[in-house]
Design a protein around this motif. Structure first.
Motif: not given
Length: 312
Positions: A238-250
């Motif tokens: 779950t945290e892996t998905v969340r971590a990668l999605r923090t880069l959505d905009k960048e």
């Protein structure tokens, strides 16, 4: 190679309750054939005998204690204090082979202008037995072996940097990065406790044009069951998905190969979470995770996976 003519390495070692292993890690850095300019141990609030073990090394090691804030904060603190122009990292339960710094130093000198350097490392089990090397299980790693030899070196361009981050055949223990680059990127994201290293590498790859690779194993990753990823797989996925999605905009501003690699990583993370949930009997949650993966490089395999999960 003369250390006076090459890069000056600061080796940063974060540690939390690592009294049993930190000595081996430190001995491996002190045994380098190309000596580090300094070794910084950042104690992240240990409650065992870590401080006693490290202070026994005297002036050979700089010991700094901080309130518990996680390994990312510890690494960032170490880089803030570092005096070298290049940073290398090591975890307290892992160790370097004697040539680790020399291999990177020689590549940095012979290939000026590298944005960062990574390399091969060995996986070993709790008894120290060799399992396999990191590059041997990577398609890109095997291509580099074929082109440059298992003891060779290579330089990756933008396309291959994208392939590298998609496969991640090398990680923090074999990363050498200019200190100034690390500071400009803001270091490791302290809000993340899982996948923070991959997020940092994505930041780094998104701004890089040339990266060096050493094919000779330079370090050991000790595989054990106590880590969070192995002990709590649901949280880890779950945290892996969340971590990668923090880069959505960048990630929209990243070069195409890096953006494609990020999409593949996000898709893979959603799939892994879906499969884990399905195995736990949570088919509805698994289907939702898999459905979200459809946004990232959709393929026929997504439909097949969804049908498989819905059928149980």
């Amino acid at each position: 190679m003369d250390a006076k003519a090459g890069p000056r390495f600061s080796v940063v070692i974060p540690v939390y309750n690592g009294a049993a292993t930190i000595g081996r890690a430190l001995d491996s850095v002190l045994a380098q054939t190309y000596p580090a300019q300094e070794i910084l141990v950042i104690d992240d609030g240990s409650t065992d005998q870590t401080e006693t073990v490290v202070r026994a090394y005297g002036s050979a090691v700089r010991y700094v204690r901080q309130a518990n804030a996680g390994p990312s904060a510890a690494r960032n603190h170490g880089v803030d204090l570092a005096q070298g122009d290049w940073i290398a990292f090591l975890d307290a339960d892992d160790w370097y082979y004697p040539e680790r710094l020399r291999l990177h130093a020689e590549l940095i000198v012979t290939q000026p202008g590298l944005d960062f350097v990574v390399g091969n490392f060995d996986y070993r089990d709790a008894e120290g037995q060799l399992m396999h090397s990191s590059m041997s299980v990577s398609a890109l790693g095997r291509r580099l072996f074929a082109a440059h030899g298992a003891q060779g070196t290579a330089v990756l361009g933008v396309q291959e940097i994208g392939d590298y981050i998609a496969e991640q055949f090398s990680d923090t223990r074999m990363l050498s990065v200019p200190r100034q680059t690390f500071l400009v990127l803001g270091g490791f994201p302290t809000a993340l406790r899982i996948c923070e290293d991959v997020v940092f590498l994505l930041h780094l790859c998104a701004r890089s044009q040339r990266a060096g690779v050493t094919c000779t194993p330079g370090a050991v990753y000790l595989v054990h069951e106590q880590g969070l990823i192995r002990s709590d797989r649901l949280r880890a996925q779950t945290e892996t998905v969340r971590a990668l999605r923090t880069l959505d905009k960048e990630i929209a501003r990243a070069p195409d190969p890096v953006r494609a690699a990020w999409c593949l990583l996000v898709k893979r993370a959603h799939h892994n979470l879906a499969y884990y949930l399905a195995k736990q009997g949570q088919r509805a949650a698994a289907a939702r995770s898999l459905a979200r993966s459809f946004l990232f490089r959709p393929a026929m395999m997504d439909i097949k996976a969804m049908v498989s999960i819905l059928r149980g």
